[in-house]
Design a protein around this motif. Structure first.
Motif, PDB file in Angstrom:
ATOM      1  N   SER A   1      16.393 -35.818  27.716  1.00 45.42           N
ATOM      2  CA  SER A   1      17.757 -36.331  27.624  1.00 45.42           C
ATOM      3  C   SER A   1      17.925 -37.609  28.451  1.00 45.42           C
ATOM      4  O   SER A   1      18.557 -38.572  28.019  1.00 45.42           O
ATOM      5  CB  SER A   1      18.734 -35.246  28.092  1.00 45.42           C
ATOM      6  N   ILE A   2      17.332 -37.630  29.625  1.00 41.40           N
ATOM      7  CA  ILE A   2      17.390 -38.822  30.482  1.00 41.40           C
ATOM      8  C   ILE A   2      16.616 -39.963  29.822  1.00 41.40           C
ATOM      9  O   ILE A   2      17.090 -41.098  29.761  1.00 41.40           O
ATOM     10  CB  ILE A   2      16.848 -38.509  31.894  1.00 41.40           C
ATOM     11  N   ALA A   3      15.427 -39.662  29.302  1.00 38.20           N
ATOM     12  CA  ALA A   3      14.619 -40.684  28.623  1.00 38.20           C
ATOM     13  C   ALA A   3      15.369 -41.244  27.418  1.00 38.20           C
ATOM     14  O   ALA A   3      15.326 -42.453  27.153  1.00 38.20           O
ATOM     15  CB  ALA A   3      13.279 -40.087  28.194  1.00 38.20           C
ATOM     16  N   ARG A   4      16.059 -40.386  26.692  1.00 36.18           N
ATOM     17  CA  ARG A   4      16.850 -40.807  25.523  1.00 36.18           C
ATOM     18  C   ARG A   4      17.904 -41.833  25.947  1.00 36.18           C
ATOM     19  O   ARG A   4      18.077 -42.873  25.318  1.00 36.18           O
ATOM     20  CB  ARG A   4      17.510 -39.576  24.916  1.00 36.18           C
ATOM     21  N   ALA A   5      18.614 -41.527  27.027  1.00 35.63           N
ATOM     22  CA  ALA A   5      19.658 -42.444  27.515  1.00 35.63           C
ATOM     23  C   ALA A   5      19.056 -43.770  27.958  1.00 35.63           C
ATOM     24  O   ALA A   5      19.611 -44.838  27.679  1.00 35.63           O
ATOM     25  CB  ALA A   5      20.419 -41.794  28.661  1.00 35.63           C
ATOM     26  N   LEU A   6      17.909 -43.718  28.621  1.00 33.72           N
ATOM     27  CA  LEU A   6      17.270 -44.947  29.088  1.00 33.72           C
ATOM     28  C   LEU A   6      16.712 -45.760  27.921  1.00 33.72           C
ATOM     29  O   LEU A   6      16.798 -46.986  27.912  1.00 33.72           O
ATOM     30  CB  LEU A   6      16.152 -44.623  30.079  1.00 33.72           C
ATOM     31  N   TYR A   7      16.159 -45.094  26.935  1.00 32.05           N
ATOM     32  CA  TYR A   7      15.587 -45.799  25.787  1.00 32.05           C
ATOM     33  C   TYR A   7      16.670 -46.573  25.030  1.00 32.05           C
ATOM     34  O   TYR A   7      16.462 -47.701  24.606  1.00 32.05           O
ATOM     35  CB  TYR A   7      14.874 -44.829  24.840  1.00 32.05           C
ATOM     36  N   HIS A   8      17.825 -45.957  24.887  1.00 34.28           N
ATOM     37  CA  HIS A   8      18.902 -46.595  24.125  1.00 34.28           C
ATOM     38  C   HIS A   8      19.701 -47.586  24.958  1.00 34.28           C
ATOM     39  O   HIS A   8      20.574 -48.274  24.433  1.00 34.28           O
ATOM     40  CB  HIS A   8      19.784 -45.535  23.472  1.00 34.28           C
TER      41      HIS A   8
ATOM     42  N   PRO B   1      20.803 -30.080  27.157  1.00 33.25           N
ATOM     43  CA  PRO B   1      20.502 -31.158  26.214  1.00 33.25           C
ATOM     44  C   PRO B   1      20.271 -30.648  24.792  1.00 33.25           C
ATOM     45  O   PRO B   1      19.769 -29.546  24.580  1.00 33.25           O
ATOM     46  CB  PRO B   1      19.207 -31.763  26.755  1.00 33.25           C
ATOM     47  N   CYS B   2      20.633 -31.464  23.842  1.00 34.87           N
ATOM     48  CA  CYS B   2      20.400 -31.181  22.433  1.00 34.87           C
ATOM     49  C   CYS B   2      18.979 -31.635  22.095  1.00 34.87           C
ATOM     50  O   CYS B   2      18.671 -32.821  22.161  1.00 34.87           O
ATOM     51  CB  CYS B   2      21.418 -31.928  21.575  1.00 34.87           C
ATOM     52  N   ILE B   3      18.141 -30.683  21.785  1.00 33.02           N
ATOM     53  CA  ILE B   3      16.754 -30.959  21.429  1.00 33.02           C
ATOM     54  C   ILE B   3      16.547 -30.453  20.009  1.00 33.02           C
ATOM     55  O   ILE B   3      16.975 -29.349  19.672  1.00 33.02           O
ATOM     56  CB  ILE B   3      15.772 -30.255  22.394  1.00 33.02           C
ATOM     57  N   PHE B   4      15.912 -31.241  19.180  1.00 28.32           N
ATOM     58  CA  PHE B   4      15.707 -30.824  17.794  1.00 28.32           C
ATOM     59  C   PHE B   4      14.222 -30.761  17.464  1.00 28.32           C
ATOM     60  O   PHE B   4      13.375 -31.288  18.190  1.00 28.32           O
ATOM     61  CB  PHE B   4      16.455 -31.750  16.824  1.00 28.32           C
ATOM     62  N   LYS B   5      13.919 -30.105  16.367  1.00 30.31           N
ATOM     63  CA  LYS B   5      12.537 -29.960  15.917  1.00 30.31           C
ATOM     64  C   LYS B   5      12.011 -31.320  15.474  1.00 30.31           C
ATOM     65  O   LYS B   5      12.658 -32.033  14.701  1.00 30.31           O
ATOM     66  CB  LYS B   5      12.471 -28.963  14.763  1.00 30.31           C
ATOM     67  N   GLY B   6      10.858 -31.684  15.990  1.00 34.21           N
ATOM     68  CA  GLY B   6      10.250 -32.963  15.671  1.00 34.21           C
ATOM     69  C   GLY B   6       9.318 -33.380  16.779  1.00 34.21           C
ATOM     70  O   GLY B   6       9.000 -32.590  17.674  1.00 34.21           O
ATOM     71  N   SER B   7       8.915 -34.623  16.777  1.00 32.74           N
ATOM     72  CA  SER B   7       8.017 -35.105  17.826  1.00 32.74           C
ATOM     73  C   SER B   7       8.811 -35.483  19.075  1.00 32.74           C
ATOM     74  O   SER B   7      10.035 -35.638  19.030  1.00 32.74           O
ATOM     75  CB  SER B   7       7.226 -36.314  17.331  1.00 32.74           C
TER      76      SER B   7
ATOM     77  N   ASN C   1      12.633 -37.165  19.237  1.00 31.33           N
ATOM     78  CA  ASN C   1      13.710 -36.605  20.041  1.00 31.33           C
ATOM     79  C   ASN C   1      14.332 -37.643  20.964  1.00 31.33           C
ATOM     80  O   ASN C   1      15.486 -37.498  21.337  1.00 31.33           O
ATOM     81  CB  ASN C   1      13.200 -35.409  20.848  1.00 31.33           C
ATOM     82  N   ILE C   2      13.594 -38.650  21.322  1.00 28.82           N
ATOM     83  CA  ILE C   2      14.125 -39.658  22.239  1.00 28.82           C
ATOM     84  C   ILE C   2      14.715 -40.845  21.488  1.00 28.82           C
ATOM     85  O   ILE C   2      15.797 -41.321  21.815  1.00 28.82           O
ATOM     86  CB  ILE C   2      13.030 -40.110  23.228  1.00 28.82           C
ATOM     87  N   THR C   3      14.024 -41.303  20.469  1.00 30.50           N
ATOM     88  CA  THR C   3      14.444 -42.538  19.789  1.00 30.50           C
ATOM     89  C   THR C   3      15.340 -42.308  18.581  1.00 30.50           C
ATOM     90  O   THR C   3      16.009 -43.224  18.139  1.00 30.50           O
ATOM     91  CB  THR C   3      13.211 -43.329  19.305  1.00 30.50           C
ATOM     92  N   PHE C   4      15.334 -41.088  18.041  1.00 31.71           N
ATOM     93  CA  PHE C   4      16.031 -40.740  16.797  1.00 31.71           C
ATOM     94  C   PHE C   4      15.435 -41.462  15.591  1.00 31.71           C
ATOM     95  O   PHE C   4      16.071 -41.573  14.555  1.00 31.71           O
ATOM     96  CB  PHE C   4      17.541 -41.008  16.877  1.00 31.71           C
ATOM     97  N   LYS C   5      14.228 -41.950  15.722  1.00 35.57           N
ATOM     98  CA  LYS C   5      13.519 -42.611  14.624  1.00 35.57           C
ATOM     99  C   LYS C   5      12.454 -41.661  14.093  1.00 35.57           C
ATOM    100  O   LYS C   5      11.736 -41.029  14.858  1.00 35.57           O
ATOM    101  CB  LYS C   5      12.838 -43.906  15.088  1.00 35.57           C
ATOM    102  N   LYS C   6      12.322 -41.574  12.773  1.00 30.26           N
ATOM    103  CA  LYS C   6      11.312 -40.704  12.169  1.00 30.26           C
ATOM    104  C   LYS C   6       9.921 -41.330  12.234  1.00 30.26           C
ATOM    105  O   LYS C   6       8.938 -40.651  12.442  1.00 30.26           O
ATOM    106  CB  LYS C   6      11.668 -40.398  10.711  1.00 30.26           C
ATOM    107  N   ASP C   7       9.847 -42.628  12.056  1.00 36.28           N
ATOM    108  CA  ASP C   7       8.563 -43.307  11.969  1.00 36.28           C
ATOM    109  C   ASP C   7       8.261 -44.030  13.280  1.00 36.28           C
ATOM    110  O   ASP C   7       9.067 -44.835  13.750  1.00 36.28           O
ATOM    111  CB  ASP C   7       8.601 -44.309  10.805  1.00 36.28           C
TER     112      ASP C   7
ATOM    113  N   ASN D   1       3.425 -37.712  19.812  1.00 35.27           N
ATOM    114  CA  ASN D   1       3.443 -36.895  18.598  1.00 35.27           C
ATOM    115  C   ASN D   1       3.487 -35.398  18.882  1.00 35.27           C
ATOM    116  O   ASN D   1       3.405 -34.606  17.952  1.00 35.27           O
ATOM    117  CB  ASN D   1       2.221 -37.229  17.735  1.00 35.27           C
ATOM    118  N   VAL D   2       3.604 -35.015  20.138  1.00 37.75           N
ATOM    119  CA  VAL D   2       3.683 -33.589  20.467  1.00 37.75           C
ATOM    120  C   VAL D   2       4.840 -32.976  19.694  1.00 37.75           C
ATOM    121  O   VAL D   2       5.950 -33.522  19.665  1.00 37.75           O
ATOM    122  CB  VAL D   2       3.891 -33.387  21.985  1.00 37.75           C
ATOM    123  N   ASN D   3       4.583 -31.851  19.049  1.00 40.52           N
ATOM    124  CA  ASN D   3       5.602 -31.183  18.247  1.00 40.52           C
ATOM    125  C   ASN D   3       6.526 -30.367  19.144  1.00 40.52           C
ATOM    126  O   ASN D   3       6.075 -29.565  19.955  1.00 40.52           O
ATOM    127  CB  ASN D   3       4.943 -30.278  17.203  1.00 40.52           C
ATOM    128  N   ILE D   4       7.802 -30.588  18.991  1.00 38.87           N
ATOM    129  CA  ILE D   4       8.808 -29.853  19.760  1.00 38.87           C
ATOM    130  C   ILE D   4       9.509 -28.895  18.812  1.00 38.87           C
ATOM    131  O   ILE D   4       9.941 -29.286  17.728  1.00 38.87           O
ATOM    132  CB  ILE D   4       9.802 -30.830  20.422  1.00 38.87           C
TER     133      ILE D   4
END
Length: 180
Positions: free
Chosen positions: A116-123, A52-58, A62-68, A97-100
């Motif tokens: 990655s699974i949560a991301r797919a389910l959220y969207h 899975p593609c994981i990026f630096k952030g909360s 990482n799941i919603t692709f939303k900053k706020d 808010n856990v920092n990844i």
């Protein structure tokens, strides 16, 4: 929910790449949903990979692709996170808010796959491709993912690709590339 199973090198990922439209078949044609379109032309799909593609952030980023966080459906996100069990305890606002770290260096392989699974389910995509998306999970967790996907399969097209299938009963159709 359909499954493509086969040992390493049997062509599972190549078949998925053709369905996605990333590569063209050498001969013949592959029809997806009875059309000549590739999956990118449907615009409403999620792809869960074994890396899975994981990026630096909360965690929420990482799941919603939303900053706020005020731009997300927090109730939906918390419910999904508790369903996929990213952590061994109930996920609350603090855990959102856990920092990844970049590439998820502070996460286990299983946690990355759960994100990655949560991301797919959220969207809430109509088409879900899971390409070895449970390879970093233990047997018990993988069965839980099967059961979760089974619950949502009535309104989705799910294609599960794996080299090891734990239980055929979760799948409507299984294509075994080892037999072809």
């Amino acid at each position: 929910m359909n499954c493509i199973v086969g040992r390493s090198g049997s062509g599972k990922t190549t078949l998925v790449d053709i369905i996605l439209g990333l590569i063209k078949p050498n001969k013949g044609e592959v029809k997806f949903l009875n059309t000549n379109n590739n999956l990118f032309e449907f615009n409403n799909f999620a792809y869960i990979s074994q890396t899975p593609c994981i990026f630096k952030g909360s965690l929420a980023n990482n799941i919603t692709f939303k900053k706020d966080l005020k731009d997300i459906n927090k109730e939906k996100l918390l419910d999904i996170l508790n369903t996929v069990k990213i952590y061994n305890k109930n996920v609350d606002d603090d855990l959102l808010n856990v920092n990844i770290n970049l590439e998820g260096q502070n996460l286990s392989g299983g946690q990355k796959q759960r994100i990655s699974i949560a991301r797919a389910l959220y969207h809430d995509c109509e088409i879900l491709i899971v390409d070895e998306g449970t390879s970093n999970l233990d047997k018990e967790s993988e069965i839980k993912v099967y059961k979760l996907l089974e619950k949502i399969k009535s309104n989705k097209i799910i294609l599960f690709i794996t080299h090891k299938m734990l239980d055929e009963k979760y799948f409507d159709k299984v294509v075994d590339l080892n037999k072809n």
